[in-house]
Design a protein around this motif. Sequence first.
Motif, PDB file in Angstrom:
ATOM      1  N   TYR A  94       5.081   3.732  -5.628  1.00  0.00           N
ATOM      2  CA  TYR A  94       5.191   3.994  -4.177  1.00  0.00           C
ATOM      3  C   TYR A  94       6.865   4.256  -3.615  1.00  0.00           C
ATOM      4  O   TYR A  94       7.701   3.423  -4.140  1.00  0.00           O
ATOM      5  N   GLU A 105       0.835   8.976  -0.039  1.00  0.00           N
ATOM      6  CA  GLU A 105       0.985   7.882  -1.186  1.00  0.00           C
ATOM      7  C   GLU A 105       0.104   6.872  -1.357  1.00  0.00           C
ATOM      8  O   GLU A 105      -0.293   6.162  -2.210  1.00  0.00           O
ATOM      9  N   GLU A 106      -0.569   6.287  -0.124  1.00  0.00           N
ATOM     10  CA  GLU A 106      -1.586   5.399  -0.221  1.00  0.00           C
ATOM     11  C   GLU A 106      -2.776   5.476  -1.157  1.00  0.00           C
ATOM     12  O   GLU A 106      -3.353   4.791  -1.624  1.00  0.00           O
ATOM     13  N   ASN A 138      -8.166   7.951  -6.070  1.00  0.00           N
ATOM     14  CA  ASN A 138      -6.677   7.994  -5.963  1.00  0.00           C
ATOM     15  C   ASN A 138      -6.345   9.114  -6.923  1.00  0.00           C
ATOM     16  O   ASN A 138      -6.862   9.108  -8.135  1.00  0.00           O
ATOM     17  N   THR A 148       0.833  -1.217   0.130  1.00  0.00           N
ATOM     18  CA  THR A 148      -0.021  -0.076   0.144  1.00  0.00           C
ATOM     19  C   THR A 148       0.821   1.305  -0.098  1.00  0.00           C
ATOM     20  O   THR A 148       0.256   2.383  -0.168  1.00  0.00           O
ATOM     21  N   ASN A 149       2.203   1.046   0.215  1.00  0.00           N
ATOM     22  CA  ASN A 149       2.989   2.303   0.234  1.00  0.00           C
ATOM     23  C   ASN A 149       4.561   1.820   0.209  1.00  0.00           C
ATOM     24  O   ASN A 149       4.715   0.483  -0.030  1.00  0.00           O
TER      25      ASN A 149
END
Length: 442
Positions: free
Chosen positions: A305, A311-312, A386, A167-168
């Motif tokens: 990432y 940034e998620e 996003n 996720t990051n």
Amino acid sequence: MKKYLALVLALVMALSLVACGNKTAEEPSGDGDTTEAAGRVFWLNFKPEADGTLQKVAAMYTEKTGVPVTIQTAASGTYNETLTAAMDKEAPPTMFVVGNQAAVDTWGDYCYDLTGTPIAGELTTDAYNLYDADGKLCSIGYCYECYGIIVNEDLLAKAGYQLSDITNFETLKAVVEDIHSRAAELGFDAFTSSSMSSDSSWRFTGHLANLEYYYESVDDPDAWKVCPPSIKGTYMQNFKNLWDLYINNSAVAPSTLAAGGYDAQAEFGKEQAVFYQNGSWEWAALTGTGADQYGLDNLSMIPFYCGVAGEEKAGLNCGTENCWAVNAKASAEDIQATLDFMYWLVTDAEVSRMLVDEFAVMPYKQAAESTCGFLADANAYAAEGNYVMPWVTNFQPNVDAYREAIVAAMNQYDNDPTDANWEQVKTAFVDGWAVQYAAANG
């Protein structure tokens, strides 16, 4: 009476011969058919991976219309030099790529105004079109793309992970380093090779570099409405985060990257690595079947990432440098032949299917529907709220010289990864921008 009929018949025959002798190429009818072979088409192609398909398409059009179509494909990373050389020849390209504002500045005088042409009328969006300072429509997007990090989910699962675990940057790093540490046991590594030869370095000096420029543009959007004369390098550490992850977690020693000779696509296609930085144009080769395709069926693309706060909620890098221009200095017959050919490419059902399968998507009303899963990933990220990372890298000034300096500095760092050598990479990025901006703008 016989003499009269003979005179009439002779007059009819004479008029018929005059009419036949003065036929000209007509505008496209709208059904994909053309009427008369006239002029020539010479397409200087920007995309090496599409050459095979384009050669087939050219032959199909010539067989259909009699119009000769030549496709010349520039080697990867050499388009600007190839175009410059080709324009100086006796029979220059009639159709070429003008993919960013810097190219408009260079080639604008050679660009035929596409405003009101049938091909422009088929567009579904103006988002990828490029204009000069006077409002002339210099080039039109023929496909748009996305890039990020391609993931083989089957291999990821064999390593004990799933896509939702990433996720990051922190989670990506943990997964990547664990896979690399167990490469011998797993039978595959984390990342493909990151060759710095000209056929691969653009992935990093162009695409990966976009994260630095994009986040700078978020901080100061007014400064990035046009190419800024200088940049700050605020996010160079984030660029370094990902670069170090790439080169230290693959089967290839970093010190060998400068020499090149690696084939990252083949490594990924043969399932020798889980992660591969590239774009939507890889979909056909990676998922298709055949002598030059790999038949993979469980692929996804994740964002860059890199350790930036928030940034998620990052999405993929979306945009294009693939914009068609028509040579305004060509003959009237060649210009018309080229416009007819372009119209056929996006309206003929069979041909647009071939091109969409190669390019992934084409923004035209009658073009075939995209089947590219990576573009579906891009759309899914956006639909979930996003942020999209546009191709800010298109602003790079004096692009070839700028990137060559970055490659040289990165090669030095890869061979000897010291802080001092990384400072040289930062200098090439930041100071090099100002130097090349000045060179390009006087």
